[in-house]
Each structure stands twice: as C-alpha cells, then as structure tokens.
Write an enzyme that holds these catalytic residues in place. Structure first.
Site, PDB file in Angstrom:
ATOM      1  N   CYS A  77       0.844  -1.202   0.000  1.00 20.62           N
ATOM      2  CA  CYS A  77       0.000   0.000   0.000  1.00 20.62           C
ATOM      3  C   CYS A  77       0.879   1.251   0.000  1.00 20.62           C
ATOM      4  O   CYS A  77       1.678   1.452   0.903  1.00 20.62           O
ATOM      5  CB  CYS A  77      -0.922  -0.002   1.223  1.00 20.62           C
ATOM      6  SG  CYS A  77      -1.842   1.551   1.387  1.00 20.62           S
ATOM      7  N   CYS A  80       0.307   3.538   3.295  1.00 21.63           N
ATOM      8  CA  CYS A  80       0.773   3.149   4.620  1.00 21.63           C
ATOM      9  C   CYS A  80       2.154   3.780   4.812  1.00 21.63           C
ATOM     10  O   CYS A  80       2.895   3.955   3.843  1.00 21.63           O
ATOM     11  CB  CYS A  80       0.876   1.632   4.731  1.00 21.63           C
ATOM     12  SG  CYS A  80      -0.690   0.823   5.127  1.00 21.63           S
ATOM     13  N   HIS A 140      -4.420   1.398   7.968  1.00 17.51           N
ATOM     14  CA  HIS A 140      -4.888   0.922   6.666  1.00 17.51           C
ATOM     15  C   HIS A 140      -6.331   0.403   6.703  1.00 17.51           C
ATOM     16  O   HIS A 140      -7.098   0.603   5.754  1.00 17.51           O
ATOM     17  CB  HIS A 140      -3.952  -0.198   6.192  1.00 17.51           C
ATOM     18  CG  HIS A 140      -4.262  -0.741   4.831  1.00 17.51           C
ATOM     19  ND1 HIS A 140      -3.712  -0.213   3.684  1.00 17.51           N
ATOM     20  CD2 HIS A 140      -5.089  -1.752   4.433  1.00 17.51           C
ATOM     21  CE1 HIS A 140      -4.171  -0.891   2.634  1.00 17.51           C
ATOM     22  NE2 HIS A 140      -5.005  -1.816   3.062  1.00 17.51           N
ATOM     23  N   ASN A 180     -13.654   9.594  -2.072  1.00 20.80           N
ATOM     24  CA  ASN A 180     -14.397   8.496  -2.689  1.00 20.80           C
ATOM     25  C   ASN A 180     -14.181   7.298  -1.785  1.00 20.80           C
ATOM     26  O   ASN A 180     -13.048   7.009  -1.432  1.00 20.80           O
ATOM     27  CB  ASN A 180     -13.824   8.115  -4.057  1.00 20.80           C
ATOM     28  CG  ASN A 180     -13.866   9.259  -5.051  1.00 20.80           C
ATOM     29  OD1 ASN A 180     -14.772  10.069  -5.030  1.00 20.80           O
ATOM     30  ND2 ASN A 180     -12.885   9.318  -5.921  1.00 20.80           N
ATOM     31  N   HIS A 191      -6.777   2.168   1.473  1.00 18.17           N
ATOM     32  CA  HIS A 191      -6.349   2.965   2.620  1.00 18.17           C
ATOM     33  C   HIS A 191      -7.194   4.251   2.697  1.00 18.17           C
ATOM     34  O   HIS A 191      -7.379   4.927   1.687  1.00 18.17           O
ATOM     35  CB  HIS A 191      -4.870   3.314   2.448  1.00 18.17           C
ATOM     36  CG  HIS A 191      -4.235   3.833   3.682  1.00 18.17           C
ATOM     37  ND1 HIS A 191      -3.250   3.134   4.361  1.00 18.17           N
ATOM     38  CD2 HIS A 191      -4.449   4.961   4.385  1.00 18.17           C
ATOM     39  CE1 HIS A 191      -2.892   3.843   5.422  1.00 18.17           C
ATOM     40  NE2 HIS A 191      -3.605   4.955   5.455  1.00 18.17           N
ATOM     41  N   HIS A 193      -8.432   7.628   2.479  1.00 22.41           N
ATOM     42  CA  HIS A 193      -7.806   8.840   1.954  1.00 22.41           C
ATOM     43  C   HIS A 193      -8.813   9.635   1.130  1.00 22.41           C
ATOM     44  O   HIS A 193      -9.838   9.112   0.713  1.00 22.41           O
ATOM     45  CB  HIS A 193      -6.593   8.496   1.081  1.00 22.41           C
ATOM     46  CG  HIS A 193      -6.953   7.899  -0.255  1.00 22.41           C
ATOM     47  ND1 HIS A 193      -7.407   6.606  -0.400  1.00 22.41           N
ATOM     48  CD2 HIS A 193      -6.948   8.429  -1.498  1.00 22.41           C
ATOM     49  CE1 HIS A 193      -7.652   6.365  -1.674  1.00 22.41           C
ATOM     50  NE2 HIS A 193      -7.391   7.451  -2.374  1.00 22.41           N
ATOM     51  N   GLN A 195      -8.920  13.389  -1.644  1.00 19.85           N
ATOM     52  CA  GLN A 195      -8.093  14.141  -2.582  1.00 19.85           C
ATOM     53  C   GLN A 195      -8.492  15.609  -2.578  1.00 19.85           C
ATOM     54  O   GLN A 195      -9.599  15.950  -2.165  1.00 19.85           O
ATOM     55  CB  GLN A 195      -8.265  13.584  -3.997  1.00 19.85           C
ATOM     56  CG  GLN A 195      -7.883  12.106  -4.102  1.00 19.85           C
ATOM     57  CD  GLN A 195      -7.977  11.599  -5.528  1.00 19.85           C
ATOM     58  OE1 GLN A 195      -7.195  12.007  -6.380  1.00 19.85           O
ATOM     59  NE2 GLN A 195      -8.928  10.730  -5.786  1.00 19.85           N
TER      60      GLN A 195
HETATM   61 ZN   LIG Z   1      -2.368   1.384   3.630  1.00 19.51          ZN
END
Ligand SMILES: [Zn+2]
Length: 371
Positions: A77, A80, A140, A180, A191, A193, A195
C-alpha cells in the site's frame, strides 16, 4: 465539546520533488525528518486540457494515469507509512497522523507536458493546477467513520489549509476537497484517503451553480444557498440532523439513491471561513452522519454494508462569485440496496435527464431512525 487543538505542520520533499506535508495532532509526535530514498526519476508531468466546443467545457487528458497503482496488496500500500509498507510507500516516515502529498500521477500539476499542437479550429491548454492526496490516518483498515472527533477536526483544518494554499496559486481557479469510498465508486486504494483538486478552470457543475446563485442574488438580493437551507429547515421532512451551526438534509430534488447535503447556518463562502465552533461541531455531526450511512443497508447474512459514497465540498471559486456562493458538503451514494447499484445509464449519461426511484422524504426518515 471543544476539539480545537494544536496541529504541527511539517513540509518536506519527496524523491521526485513533489511536496509532502505532515499535520500532526498527537502530543509528542516525533519530528518528521525522514528522507525519501527511492529512485523515482523526474516527477510525472500533468497532461493537457482539450476544449469541448459542443458543451463549452474542458476535458483533462492524462495518459500516464493508466499506469497508476490499482488495488495493490496490503503490504504494498503506497499510503501506509514506510515503516509498514517498505519501498512501496509514498510516505518516508515510520508513522503519521494526517499527511498530504502531491499525486504521483497528477491530472493537474504545477508542471505540465505542453508539447501538444491542437489541430486547426480546436483549443487546448496545459493542465496546470494541483492534485493532492490526503491520508486521514496511518491505519490501513480504518475508515473515515472510525476516526475520532479530534482527528476529524484535524482533517477539517487540513481541508481549510489546502483550500487557502491552493487558492493562492495563480494557476488554480477552483479548489475541490473530496473523498471516494468503496470499489463501487472506483476507488483504486483501500487505505482511507481523500483528494484535493485545484482546477485551472471552473468545472461544469461549479459554473452552473455559480450562474444560478448570481441570478438568484440579482433577483432577490439574497443567497440561494441560504434560502434553500431555510426552506429545508422550515419544512423539516427531509432534515436528518441539526446542530447549533450545521444542518444535514436530503435535498428536495435528490438525484442519487442516497444523497445528503450538509450546510453551515452562517453564510460562509468556503472552509477557510469556518470558525472554531463551526469546525468542532462539523467533526461531530459529520461522523454521526457517516455512521448512520453505514447502517442503511444490511447484508443477507445480517452483516453490515459499508456504504460506498462520494463526499465533496462545494466552495466558492477562488476569484469569482465569492459574494454569492455558499459552502455546501454533498454526500452521495450509488448503492440502491445490497448488491444493487444505480448506473448512470441512457437518460443520465446521454442527456443528463435524471430519474430516481427513491423518495427523498423516505430516505431522510430512514436516516433519522438510525440514530
Ligand atoms: Zn495502507
């Protein structure tokens, strides 16, 4: 509840020259000085924009994005921290609280491949602007709804900080912070997140919303966003949650199977303008909403279904219409029921004619019941 707290901001540079910014809210978090030792070569350039003369709108052409990382295995990932993901990580540190970095495969960047010649009669321009990734946590397997109110407050401050900084870039005309979640939405990394896009032009929906807000203001002297919020609060049948500073409601003409708007009670153009009390209450109210969304659908085996969603902040453009625009968070989902997705099919994709089979009042009642 008072959540405002000290957030330490540390700016660094990745191996290919992209910026990385750590926002630490943990007391005693170590200094963020780790060096990115990867051999990345020069940074990827953004592509170009082509003008769609039929619709009067721009389309970004970014061919290199076809090579971007797609649902990698957990131990590779890139979001991470390096301590857990080795050479695949974009984050050199062993851990972090919240981190922002420039996207390695950018739709818009401060440098673009301008080696394009448009054919006679067509318009193009370099895709200058910004595309940043925001990691909400180093965990994660977590999700936004699992964050603590204190961490969400940090994320709100980060969104405001990114809006202010990207807005100072002369190439950026509009800043959009969004998340999203779920493979159904097209997420390429699990993971948690989001934007931030800094567009070099006003995207189509933003341009329409601004034109409507201007027209309403000229005609009535009032803000359209404020009038819509007042109407929803007066009616009440679509209100999901309300606090001292914010109201969450299903809009009267919702387009998506599940759609909720979250609006501040005070007239503010963007996230930057929110005060401490508004940011604190937003952190708590937004978590409450997201946790309800994850209880809307139940799987056949009784297990929970994490609702795939898109959450996006509609803000005033950087240099236009700030006197008539009003901040609004839009949360929407394509999931109609377990295993059933709404597709943007012929009518929606073809002519933008939306058809929905959910009644907004019923969706709001369901969300109120999930307290
Ligand atoms: Zn991750």
């Amino acid at each position: 509840m008072r959540l405002a707290h000290e957030v330490r901001r540390t700016v660094g540079t990745l191996a290919d020259g992209r910026r990385i910014i750590y926002y630490d809210d943990t007391e005693g978090a170590p200094e963020r000085r780790a060096v990115d030792t990867r051999d990345l070569g020069p940074r990827e350039l953004a592509g170009h924009l082509r003008y769609d003369a039929l619709l009067g709108d721009w389309v970004a052409v970014a061919g290199h994005r076809m090579n971007r990382t797609l649902l990698p295995p957990r131990d590779e990932c890139p979001l991470c921290p390096a301590g857990r993901s080795g050479g695949a990580s974009e984050i050199p540190e062993a851990d972090y609280d919240v981190v922002v970095f420039e996207n390695r495969f950018p739709s818009y960047a401060p440098v673009a491949d301008d080696d394009v010649v448009a054919p006679e009669g067509y318009l193009h321009r370099p895709a200058l602007g910004r595309t940043e990734v925001v990691c909400f946590t180093s965990d994660h397997d977590s999700t936004f709804a699992d964050l603590t109110p204190r961490r969400v407050r940090t994320v709100v401050d980060v969104w405001a900080d990114r809006t202010a900084e990207l807005g100072r870039d002369p190439d950026v005309a509009h800043v959009f912070c969004f998340e999203n979640r779920g493979e159904e939405i097209g997420v390429t990394l699990h993971h948690p997140h989001g934007q931030v896009y800094g567009y070099p032009y006003l995207p189509a929906r933003t341009a329409v919303v601004l034109a409507r807000a201007r027209e309403h203001h000229e005609r009535t002297g009032r803000l359209l966003g404020a009038d819509l919020l007042a109407a929803e609060r007066a009616d009440g049948s679509r209100v999901v949650l309300t606090g001292e500073h914010w109201t969450a409601y299903v809009p009267y003409a919702a387009r998506w199977p599940l759609e909720v708007h979250v609006a501040p009670h005070r007239d503010v153009p963007d996230l930057v303008a929110l005060d401490d009390a508004e940011r604190d209450e937003l952190a708590v109210l937004y978590l409450d909403l997201l946790r309800r969304l994850d209880r809307v659908h139940v799987a056949a085996d009784g297990g929970r279904i994490r609702l795939p969603y898109i959450a996006g902040w509609h803000q005033a453009p950087v240099r236009a219409g700030r006197d008539v625009s009003r901040l609004l968070l839009q949360v929407m989902s394509v999931l109609r029921g377990p295993g059933k997705l709404k597709y943007l099919a012929g009518s929606e994709s073809g002519v933008g004619g939306w058809v929905t089979d959910t009644r907004p009042e019923a969706v709001a009642a369901r969300l109120r019941d999930l307290a």
